[in-house]
Design a protein around this motif. Structure first.
Motif, short mmCIF file in Angstrom:
data_model
loop_
_atom_site.label_atom_id
_atom_site.label_comp_id
_atom_site.label_asym_id
_atom_site.label_seq_id
_atom_site.Cartn_x
_atom_site.Cartn_y
_atom_site.Cartn_z
N ASP A 245 0.80 -1.22 0.00
CA ASP A 245 0.00 0.00 0.00
C ASP A 245 0.83 1.27 0.00
O ASP A 245 0.28 2.37 0.06
CB ASP A 245 -1.00 -0.05 1.17
N GLU B 158 -4.52 1.94 -8.64
CA GLU B 158 -5.77 2.15 -7.90
C GLU B 158 -6.34 3.56 -8.05
O GLU B 158 -7.55 3.75 -8.08
CB GLU B 158 -5.55 1.82 -6.42
N LEU B 159 -5.46 4.55 -8.07
CA LEU B 159 -5.92 5.94 -8.24
C LEU B 159 -5.41 6.43 -9.59
O LEU B 159 -4.20 6.44 -9.82
CB LEU B 159 -5.40 6.82 -7.10
N SER C 288 -5.76 9.43 -11.07
CA SER C 288 -5.38 10.83 -11.24
C SER C 288 -4.88 11.37 -9.91
O SER C 288 -5.03 10.73 -8.88
CB SER C 288 -6.57 11.66 -11.75
N TYR D 116 -4.08 15.16 -7.55
CA TYR D 116 -4.23 16.61 -7.43
C TYR D 116 -2.90 17.33 -7.58
O TYR D 116 -2.87 18.49 -7.96
CB TYR D 116 -4.84 16.96 -6.07
N GLN D 117 -1.80 16.64 -7.22
CA GLN D 117 -0.51 17.33 -7.21
C GLN D 117 0.39 16.83 -8.32
O GLN D 117 0.38 15.65 -8.65
CB GLN D 117 0.27 17.09 -5.89
N ILE E 240 -4.41 17.55 -11.33
CA ILE E 240 -5.80 17.83 -11.68
C ILE E 240 -6.00 19.34 -11.87
O ILE E 240 -6.74 19.77 -12.75
CB ILE E 240 -6.74 17.26 -10.59
N ARG F 80 -7.68 20.39 -15.45
CA ARG F 80 -8.95 21.11 -15.59
C ARG F 80 -8.82 22.34 -16.48
O ARG F 80 -9.80 22.85 -16.99
CB ARG F 80 -9.41 21.60 -14.21
N ASP G 233 -16.32 17.92 -9.31
CA ASP G 233 -16.37 17.68 -10.75
C ASP G 233 -15.98 16.22 -10.98
O ASP G 233 -15.84 15.44 -10.03
CB ASP G 233 -15.48 18.67 -11.51
N PHE H 220 -13.24 14.83 -11.75
CA PHE H 220 -11.98 14.41 -11.13
C PHE H 220 -12.16 14.09 -9.66
O PHE H 220 -11.70 13.06 -9.17
CB PHE H 220 -10.92 15.51 -11.29
N ASP H 221 -12.82 15.00 -8.94
CA ASP H 221 -13.05 14.77 -7.50
C ASP H 221 -13.87 13.50 -7.29
O ASP H 221 -13.54 12.65 -6.46
CB ASP H 221 -13.82 15.95 -6.89
N ASN I 178 -14.35 10.95 -9.25
CA ASN I 178 -13.63 9.76 -9.64
C ASN I 178 -12.63 9.33 -8.56
O ASN I 178 -12.54 8.16 -8.19
CB ASN I 178 -12.90 10.06 -10.96
N LEU I 179 -11.91 10.31 -8.01
CA LEU I 179 -10.92 9.97 -6.98
C LEU I 179 -11.58 9.41 -5.73
O LEU I 179 -11.09 8.45 -5.12
CB LEU I 179 -10.10 11.20 -6.61
N GLN J 18 -12.66 5.92 -6.47
CA GLN J 18 -11.51 5.01 -6.53
C GLN J 18 -10.95 4.75 -5.14
O GLN J 18 -10.54 3.64 -4.82
CB GLN J 18 -10.42 5.60 -7.43
N ARG J 19 -10.96 5.79 -4.31
CA ARG J 19 -10.49 5.63 -2.94
C ARG J 19 -11.38 4.66 -2.17
O ARG J 19 -10.88 3.83 -1.40
CB ARG J 19 -10.45 6.99 -2.24
N GLN K 270 -10.42 1.28 -3.27
CA GLN K 270 -9.12 0.92 -2.71
C GLN K 270 -9.28 0.46 -1.26
O GLN K 270 -8.72 -0.54 -0.84
CB GLN K 270 -8.20 2.14 -2.79
N GLN L 249 -8.55 -3.05 0.88
CA GLN L 249 -7.75 -3.14 2.11
C GLN L 249 -8.52 -3.85 3.22
O GLN L 249 -7.97 -4.67 3.95
CB GLN L 249 -7.31 -1.73 2.54
N LEU M 246 -3.39 2.22 7.52
CA LEU M 246 -4.25 2.37 6.34
C LEU M 246 -5.66 2.74 6.75
O LEU M 246 -6.28 3.63 6.16
CB LEU M 246 -4.28 1.07 5.53
N THR N 175 -4.69 16.13 -0.62
CA THR N 175 -5.32 14.81 -0.70
C THR N 175 -4.40 13.84 -1.45
O THR N 175 -4.03 14.09 -2.59
CB THR N 175 -6.68 14.92 -1.42
N PHE N 176 -4.04 12.77 -0.78
CA PHE N 176 -3.14 11.74 -1.32
C PHE N 176 -1.81 12.35 -1.77
O PHE N 176 -1.26 11.95 -2.80
CB PHE N 176 -3.78 10.99 -2.50
#
Lengths: 170, 106, 553
Positions: A111, A141-142, A144, A146-147, A156, A160, C5, C7-8, C10-11, C14-15, C18, C22, C39, C154-155
């Protein structure tokens, strides 16, 4: 333990030496940052095939001027919760421009693989019977982020606004 | 941050308690190495027998999480310095008597 | 408010998938608890005294009717029909089964919510002023920047295994209602000498075992540079923060051990060293897009006072008293913000039942443009309400049991869940809060006392913010018995201060009578009815109050 390069099982015959290069050829060993720095002026280190292992507390800036000599940097994760290795990787990749193999070793768990990849590790020593399969699953797993980081993902914020004027540059 | 439970000497009677990994409910180790939600079913142990049972419990991760020794009297009643904590664990929050175990399931 | 939107969305989906994986690996035995724990924590799942607890993120405390109804549905379906609002503007469910968690996350995602980074050694939920966008004193609405920070953090691959947890709070530049000086990073919107709006950056504040008020690392940083500057701070912390002792791992210890000047120069050096590739690029159009979600509603032109409300207050003493304590000034004439107290006598501070959540959602949709906030004081806020509508809102809140008239008063107590729920607690908090509420339940007495912040924590980790209450209470365990230390003089606002421990702990049953003596002493010593408790304490020092506290023994 399987070594994965870009997610594929691979091999490496180098051996870690905590006592410097000794009589070994530079291409046979992986040395500590201390050994590397001590030996910087000798022939061993002047080749372009030196491998160095960094501990979490090591400052990657000390390698910055000699990266041409280095073909492999291992970053040790003594415990998977010790996140200093991620900063080391990002510095090597993004600030110092290191482009060759960057390998995560130590307690490398499923992970954390995706964080490692995003931080710039293209190789990991990862113990699992299906190391390739699990790696592919974990880093997928992810889809996309944001950074921006040291991988090729476009943030992202930028996705956008393709072509927009950057507000974050000074 | 993990909580730390007081160390109990070998001669102090104890039971092993933890949480059902699937549901999170409080459970106790029984004499036949099963887990029960009722303290009355718990096996009261001392010495090596207790140590060995704890070793077993910590490998039984699919069924139990974070097992530890809880101090009891010879006849299995909660005792020692964590009496209040363990009583709340066994019975439910003191401010919400309707939400404790005594209130049964949802 | 902000809407996801693609992107948000979708993440978050997906989270959830995920985490489902786990949980499956944990329950199949593939993933040992030791490795699962970090985790699950990064997804807000704790193992508490009785059960798993799920902490759901409420970014900067912002809710709407749909989200709050979604939370109510989760409370009904997977929990025991209530939830607990926290001092970090989140909500906790106390009884959710691990096997149900993936489904709960899917349901949260359905209403644009998640539990990402609500615990663990990562950047936590960004908190803010519950009156943001409504307060007359703010320089600018801080919420767009909270949302930008939420997304950036985030992540974040570099900052997901920090030495310890990391909390960021943002205030809009007026009075500090977000306690920014006791956060790991506090940001305050302000103008520089050219009139440009940017941020003051405060760092190294925090409560817990070693409380500190943060120091200003930067007087002002421009908006476009903010995220890059935050990255510089985070990297300095990630690399240099202590990892040998979890009690010394927060950034406040690093700031303190290095000294303010050295810490600042490390951050500035790191910031200056960032190259073009490292800077966080935030397109201006993206800032505009996010800001647009927080545009103020179209306020009706209304007179500053409402004869309807004034008349209703004259006729209804309960309404009048509630309005006195729970209405807050609003930037638009004819409007008010309403503090909805979750501190009725005898309930757990911050708890709300699913029925109350639905009632709040209905009231907000009908009277407040659907805008609901969670305050760090564990109360709710209706941000934009017309003064004309206040009597109707009051009546609806009364029906739902949400019209307790104690906003900012001694019975509006901040309290952590304590030993009734928490696996770390040493003593109960809720029952102490309830005993104090009972002692001050006489409305005339409470009115006479005026504003007084009383905060209770059930252990040294200080989730109940006891260090920054005007009166703070800390539960400790002494050989198996609950004792309570009292602190005086803390505050969480722009004059943030850490309270001082008055002396030895008191027994559970002695706390309420002792505080009654303290308050009586205040009433007898204050220079005028306008001098608040904290003002009197700061003028007189804690000696007379300490003396009153221990007067019985």
């Amino acid at each position: 333990m399987p070594l994965l390069r870009h997610g594929r099982v691979s091999s490496c015959s180098r051996i870690f030496s905590d006592s410097g290069f000794g009589d070994a050829a530079a291409s046979d060993v992986i040395v500590t940052l201390r050994s590397f720095l001590d030996d910087r002026s000798s022939t061993a280190s002047r080749r372009d095939d030196v491998a160095v292992r960094l501990r979490p507390e090591d400052d990657p800036r000390l390698l910055a001027n000699d990266l041409d000599a280095v073909s492999l940097i291992e970053v040790e994760f003594p415990k998977y919760t010790d996140g200093r290795g991620y900063s080391i990787a990002q510095l090597l990749r993004r600030r110092y421009g290191y482009t060759r193999e960057l390998r995560a070793v130590g307690q490398v768990l499923r992970d954390q693989l995706s964080l490692m990849r995003r931080s710039g590790f293209d190789a990991v020593v990862f113990d699992h019977p299906d190391a390739e399969g699990v790696y592919a699953e974990a880093v997928g797993e992810l889809s996309s982020a944001y950074q921006g980081a040291a991988d090729d993902a476009v943030s992202i914020f930028l996705r956008r606004r393709p072509g927009a004027s950057p507000g974050g540059l000074t | 941050m993990s909580s730390e439970r007081p160390k109990l000497g070998p001669d102090i009677p104890k039971v092993i308690t933890g949480w059902n990994s699937r549901t999170g409910r409080v459970i106790y180790l029984t004499a036949d190495r099963d887990w029960s939600e009722s303290l009355a079913d718990a096996s009261v142990m001392t010495g090596d027998q207790a140590q060995e049972a704890l070793r077993f419990a910590s490998t039984d991760q699919v069924r139990v999480s974070d097992p530890y020794f809880m101090q009891v009297t010879q006849d299995g009643r909660i005792s020692g310095r964590e009496t209040l904590r363990e009583t709340i664990r066994a019975q439910g929050p003191t401010n919400h008597p309707m939400f404790g175990k005594q209130a049964g399931d949802l | 408010m902000y809407r996801y939107d693609e992107f948000d969305e979708n993440l978050v989906r997906q989270r959830a998938r995920q985490f489902r994986g786990q949980v499956e690996r944990r329950l199949s035995g593939e993933l040992p608890e030791e490795h699962f724990k970090p985790l699950r924590l990064q997804n807000g799942v704790y193992l508490q005294l009785h059960a798993y607890m799920l902490r759901v993120a409420i970014p900067y405390g912002q809710l709407d009717g749909r989200k709050l109804r979604g939370l109510a549905d989760i409370a009904d379906r997977y929990d025991k029909r209530y939830g607990h609002f926290t001092t970090r503007q989140n909500i906790q469910f106390n009884w959710i089964r691990l096997e149900d968690m993936p489904e709960v996350l899917d349901r949260l995602a359905d209403v644009g919510m998640h539990a990402i980074q609500t615990s663990g050694n990562c950047i936590r939920n960004v908190t803010s002023d519950p009156f943001a966008g409504a307060a007359a004193d703010e320089v600018e609405d801080p919420r767009p920047w909270c949302e930008i920070i939420r997304q950036w953090s985030t992540f974040h691959p570099e900052f997901s295994h920090l030495p310890r947890k990391f909390k960021i709070a943002v205030s809009g530049g007026g009075h500090d209602r977000a306690a920014i000086r006791v956060h790991d990073i506090g940001l305050d919107l302000r103008r520089n000498s050219d009139g440009e709006i940017g941020f003051e950056v405060v760092c190294g504040g925090g409560l817990g075992r070693t409380p500190h008020v943060g120091v200003t690392v930067r007087d002002w940083i421009s908006k476009p540079e903010l995220l890059s500057y935050l990255e510089a701070i985070m990297r300095v912390y990630n690399r240099h923060g202590r990892r040998d002792n979890k009690y010394k791992a927060r950034i406040k210890i690093l700031v303190n051990e290095l000294g303010e000047a050295t810490f600042r120069s490390l951050v500035e050096e790191e910031f200056a060293a960032q190259n073009e590739r490292e800077k966080v690029i935030l397109p201006l159009a993206e800032v505009d897009r996010i800001e647009a979600y927080f545009a103020p509603p179209a306020f009706d032109a209304a007179p500053a006072a409402s004869p309807t409300l004034d008349e209703a207050r004259r006729l209804n003493g309960d309404l009048d008293r509630w309005a006195r304590h729970n209405l807050r000034s609003h930037k638009a004439p004819g409007y008010t913000s309403i503090l909805v107290s979750l501190k009725p006598l005898g309930a757990a501070p911050g708890d709300a039942t699913s029925d109350q959540m639905r009632a709040m959602a209905d009231i907000a949709d009908r009277f407040a443009g659907g805008d609901i906030r969670v305050a760090h004081e564990q109360d709710l806020v209706l941000t934009h309400v017309r003064l004309e509508d206040v009597p109707a809102v009051f009546a609806a809140l009364q029906t739902a049991g949400l019209a307790t008239a104690n906003g900012g008063m001694i019975t509006d107590i901040i309290a952590c869940p304590g030993l009734d729920y928490c696996n770390l607690a040493n003593a109960r908090s809720i029952s102490v809060a309830n005993s104090i509420q009972a002692a001050f339940s006489d409305p005339d007495l409470e009115d006479m006392i005026g504003p007084l912040h009383l905060n209770i924590s059930g252990c040294i980790n200080a989730c109940g913010h006891h260090h920054v209450g005007h009166i703070g209470i800390l539960g400790v365990d002494k050989k198996g018995e609950e004792f309570y230390q009292v602190l005086f003089g803390g505050r969480a606002d722009e004059r943030a201060a850490i309270g001082e421990i008055a002396g030895p702990g008191l027994k559970h049953e002695d706390i309420a009578p002792a505080l009654k003596r303290v308050v009586q002493r205040y009433l007898s010593l204050r220079s005028s009815p306008e001098e608040t408790f904290i003002d009197a304490l700061e003028r007189l020092g804690q000696a007379p109050f300490r003396e009153a506290l221990y007067a019985a023994s």
